[in-house]
Design a protein around this motif. Structure first.
Motif, mmCIF file in Angstrom:
data_model
loop_
_atom_site.group_PDB
_atom_site.id
_atom_site.type_symbol
_atom_site.label_atom_id
_atom_site.label_comp_id
_atom_site.label_asym_id
_atom_site.label_seq_id
_atom_site.Cartn_x
_atom_site.Cartn_y
_atom_site.Cartn_z
ATOM 1 N N LEU A 84 -5.535 33.047 10.787
ATOM 2 C CA LEU A 84 -6.234 33.598 9.822
ATOM 3 C C LEU A 84 -5.418 34.646 9.025
ATOM 4 C CD1 LEU A 84 -10.245 32.699 8.706
ATOM 5 C CD2 LEU A 84 -7.698 31.669 8.186
ATOM 6 N N ALA A 85 -5.748 35.496 10.423
ATOM 7 C CA ALA A 85 -5.269 37.366 10.347
ATOM 8 C C ALA A 85 -3.938 36.979 9.664
ATOM 9 C CB ALA A 85 -5.285 38.276 11.295
ATOM 10 N N LYS A 86 -2.707 36.063 10.745
ATOM 11 C CA LYS A 86 -1.688 35.873 10.436
ATOM 12 C C LYS A 86 -1.169 35.176 9.431
ATOM 13 C CE LYS A 86 -0.446 35.769 15.110
ATOM 14 N NZ LYS A 86 0.902 34.523 16.131
ATOM 15 N N ILE A 87 -2.223 34.355 8.817
ATOM 16 C CA ILE A 87 -1.858 33.951 7.413
ATOM 17 C C ILE A 87 -1.749 34.177 5.758
ATOM 18 C CG2 ILE A 87 -2.556 31.280 5.776
ATOM 19 C CD1 ILE A 87 -3.023 29.642 8.635
ATOM 20 N N PHE A 88 -2.841 35.034 5.978
ATOM 21 C CA PHE A 88 -3.422 35.422 4.545
ATOM 22 C C PHE A 88 -2.842 37.215 4.760
ATOM 23 C CE2 PHE A 88 -6.388 32.025 5.054
ATOM 24 C CZ PHE A 88 -6.233 31.874 3.746
ATOM 25 N N PRO A 89 -2.423 37.271 4.224
ATOM 26 C CA PRO A 89 -2.389 39.304 3.442
ATOM 27 C C PRO A 89 -3.374 40.114 3.636
ATOM 28 C CG PRO A 89 -1.328 37.898 1.231
ATOM 29 C CD PRO A 89 -2.537 36.901 2.089
ATOM 30 N N GLN A 90 -2.713 40.660 4.338
ATOM 31 C CA GLN A 90 -4.181 41.832 5.318
ATOM 32 C C GLN A 90 -5.200 42.647 4.096
ATOM 33 O OE1 GLN A 90 -1.765 45.076 7.035
ATOM 34 N NE2 GLN A 90 -1.821 43.665 9.023
ATOM 35 N N LYS A 91 -4.069 42.301 2.956
ATOM 36 C CA LYS A 91 -5.526 42.678 1.840
ATOM 37 C C LYS A 91 -6.669 42.160 1.910
ATOM 38 C CE LYS A 91 -2.912 45.837 -1.437
ATOM 39 N NZ LYS A 91 -2.151 46.091 -1.981
ATOM 40 N N THR A 92 -6.333 40.601 2.008
ATOM 41 C CA THR A 92 -7.065 39.836 1.338
ATOM 42 C C THR A 92 -8.051 39.313 2.602
ATOM 43 O OG1 THR A 92 -5.855 38.082 -0.143
ATOM 44 C CG2 THR A 92 -7.575 37.035 1.521
ATOM 45 N N VAL A 93 -7.505 39.595 3.847
ATOM 46 C CA VAL A 93 -8.573 39.542 5.164
ATOM 47 C C VAL A 93 -9.237 40.934 4.836
ATOM 48 C CG1 VAL A 93 -8.195 40.252 7.604
ATOM 49 C CG2 VAL A 93 -7.044 37.989 6.457
ATOM 50 N N MET A 94 -8.896 41.793 4.437
ATOM 51 C CA MET A 94 -10.353 42.882 4.278
ATOM 52 C C MET A 94 -11.088 43.216 3.764
ATOM 53 S SD MET A 94 -8.000 46.319 4.696
ATOM 54 C CE MET A 94 -6.201 46.585 3.699
ATOM 55 N N LYS A 95 -10.912 42.097 2.509
ATOM 56 C CA LYS A 95 -11.469 41.567 1.112
ATOM 57 C C LYS A 95 -12.561 40.969 2.380
ATOM 58 C CE LYS A 95 -8.928 42.375 -3.055
ATOM 59 N NZ LYS A 95 -8.380 41.788 -3.988
ATOM 60 N N THR A 96 -12.311 40.068 2.875
ATOM 61 C CA THR A 96 -13.453 39.032 3.172
ATOM 62 C C THR A 96 -14.306 39.622 4.168
ATOM 63 O OG1 THR A 96 -11.364 37.284 3.388
ATOM 64 C CG2 THR A 96 -13.205 36.555 4.863
ATOM 65 N N TRP A 97 -13.521 41.301 4.881
ATOM 66 C CA TRP A 97 -14.054 41.755 6.094
ATOM 67 C C TRP A 97 -15.441 42.261 5.268
ATOM 68 C CZ3 TRP A 97 -16.818 43.145 10.478
ATOM 69 C CH2 TRP A 97 -16.407 44.599 11.160
ATOM 70 N N LEU A 98 -15.149 43.358 4.194
ATOM 71 C CA LEU A 98 -15.963 44.408 3.207
ATOM 72 C C LEU A 98 -17.264 43.304 3.157
ATOM 73 C CD1 LEU A 98 -13.284 45.640 1.627
ATOM 74 C CD2 LEU A 98 -14.761 46.895 3.172
ATOM 75 N N ARG A 99 -16.265 41.967 2.324
ATOM 76 C CA ARG A 99 -17.912 40.925 2.081
ATOM 77 C C ARG A 99 -19.413 41.097 3.102
ATOM 78 N NH1 ARG A 99 -13.524 37.827 -1.094
ATOM 79 N NH2 ARG A 99 -13.299 37.042 0.235
ATOM 80 N N LYS A 100 -18.280 40.913 4.458
ATOM 81 C CA LYS A 100 -19.248 40.499 5.940
ATOM 82 C C LYS A 100 -19.926 41.831 6.257
ATOM 83 C CE LYS A 100 -17.052 37.391 8.553
ATOM 84 N NZ LYS A 100 -16.056 36.596 9.813
ATOM 85 N N ILE A 101 -19.320 42.739 5.560
ATOM 86 C CA ILE A 101 -20.479 43.946 5.745
ATOM 87 C C ILE A 101 -21.429 44.779 4.562
ATOM 88 C CG2 ILE A 101 -18.887 44.766 7.817
ATOM 89 C CD1 ILE A 101 -17.833 46.316 6.750
ATOM 90 N N LYS A 102 -20.827 44.469 3.469
ATOM 91 C CA LYS A 102 -21.652 44.353 1.964
ATOM 92 C C LYS A 102 -23.215 44.908 2.676
ATOM 93 C CE LYS A 102 -22.117 43.620 -2.432
ATOM 94 N NZ LYS A 102 -22.205 42.910 -4.173
ATOM 95 N N GLY A 103 -23.766 45.778 2.416
ATOM 96 C CA GLY A 103 -25.252 46.271 2.805
ATOM 97 C C GLY A 103 -25.064 47.313 3.463
ATOM 98 N N TYR A 104 -24.304 47.355 4.317
ATOM 99 C CA TYR A 104 -24.314 48.316 5.911
ATOM 100 C C TYR A 104 -23.888 49.635 4.690
ATOM 101 C CZ TYR A 104 -24.772 44.439 8.440
ATOM 102 O OH TYR A 104 -25.558 42.659 9.262
ATOM 103 N N PHE A 105 -22.958 49.312 4.124
ATOM 104 C CA PHE A 105 -22.639 51.359 3.950
ATOM 105 C C PHE A 105 -22.527 51.384 1.917
ATOM 106 C CE2 PHE A 105 -20.188 49.541 7.362
ATOM 107 C CZ PHE A 105 -20.262 50.919 8.135
#
Length: 254
Positions: A233-254
């Motif tokens: 997935l990190a190879k296929i999708f733009p890094q901005k998209t991957v970072m947005k997915t990551w931010l959704r995962k950690i939403k609520g911690y920060f």
């Protein structure tokens, strides 16, 4: 008489301890277990036996790494395995880091393994294996894990490039890239909230796969289907998209 040696940094806990256990089954005369805490190193020797050589060093200090080089020369060593496992990790905003924490993290995660490789390679022969413990966090930028992720990018790229430079020597370098491994390095909570780690695996599973891949001469070890999918997935999708997915995962911690 030449001694066959395995060197493991960060040897007293988590993956380092498991690598130490695995080395007991390898064709080595001594296992140089390196960590800062001398008490824990002695416990490790008591548990695993006389083959363990406890070496208490502050791995952030270049002068103490050079002490290891001197030991290799004195012992007429043949380094069969170099496992650079020592590392620091902290989840948080850039605002949560002191200058000292940044300095120590970059030193331990980047400088130390590179120096250890330079020190040990002259004492390695055909069949020698270098395992540098990187992370799946190196596959993409990770906000709120930015320093750790960036240092692991360095180690991944350094290891894979080093493996190319070592062609023809019979020595290999492997970047070990697991996802979350159940060790004390993981932050169990952030801002009072328990952290959920998707794809969490045991140190035993991570280390066994890493050693298997290193013996096969792979320049990168990726454990579990979950991590392989992350890599794709990190190879296929733009890094901005991957970072947005990551931010959704950690939403609520920060």
């Amino acid at each position: 008489m030449e001694k066959k040696i395995a060197i493991i940094t960060g040897a007293t806990g988590g993956m380092g301890r498991e690598f130490t256990r695995l080395m007991l089954n390898e064709n080595v005369d001594e296992i140089w277990a390196i960590a800062r805490n001398s008490g824990k190193l002695e416990e490790l020797r008591s548990e695993f036996g006389e083959k363990i050589v406890p070496i208490a060093k502050d791995m952030s200090q270049t002068s103490e790494l050079i002490d290891i080089e001197n030991m290799l020369h004195e012992q007429n060593a043949d380094v069969v395995y170099l496992i650079n496992n020592a590392g620091l990790a902290k989840m948080g905003s850039y605002k949560d880091f002191t200058a000292e924490e940044i300095d120590s993290t970059v030193n331990i995660n980047c400088k130390t393994p590179a120096v250890m490789c330079t020190i040990c390679i002259p004492y390695m022969k055909k069949g020698g294996r270098i395992l540098n413990i990187s992370s799946a966090s190196s596959f993409q930028p990770l906000p709120y894990l930015n320093l750790y992720s960036a240092t692991k990018v360095f180690l991944k790229n350094y290891s894979r490039a080093l493996n190319v430079e070592l062609k023809g020597t019979g020595i290999t370098a492997t970047a070990v890239c697991p996802s979350w491994v159940d060790t004390d390095l993981l932050m169990k909570e952030v801002n009072g909230k328990p952290v959920k780690f998707d794809g969490l695996i045991s140190p035993q599973r991570a280390c066994k796969k890493a050693l298997k891949d290193a013996k096969r001469g792979k320049d990168m070890s990726v454990c579990t289907v979950y991590v392989k999918w992350e890599h794709v997935l990190a190879k296929i999708f733009p890094q901005k998209t991957v970072m947005k997915t990551w931010l959704r995962k950690i939403k609520g911690y920060f």
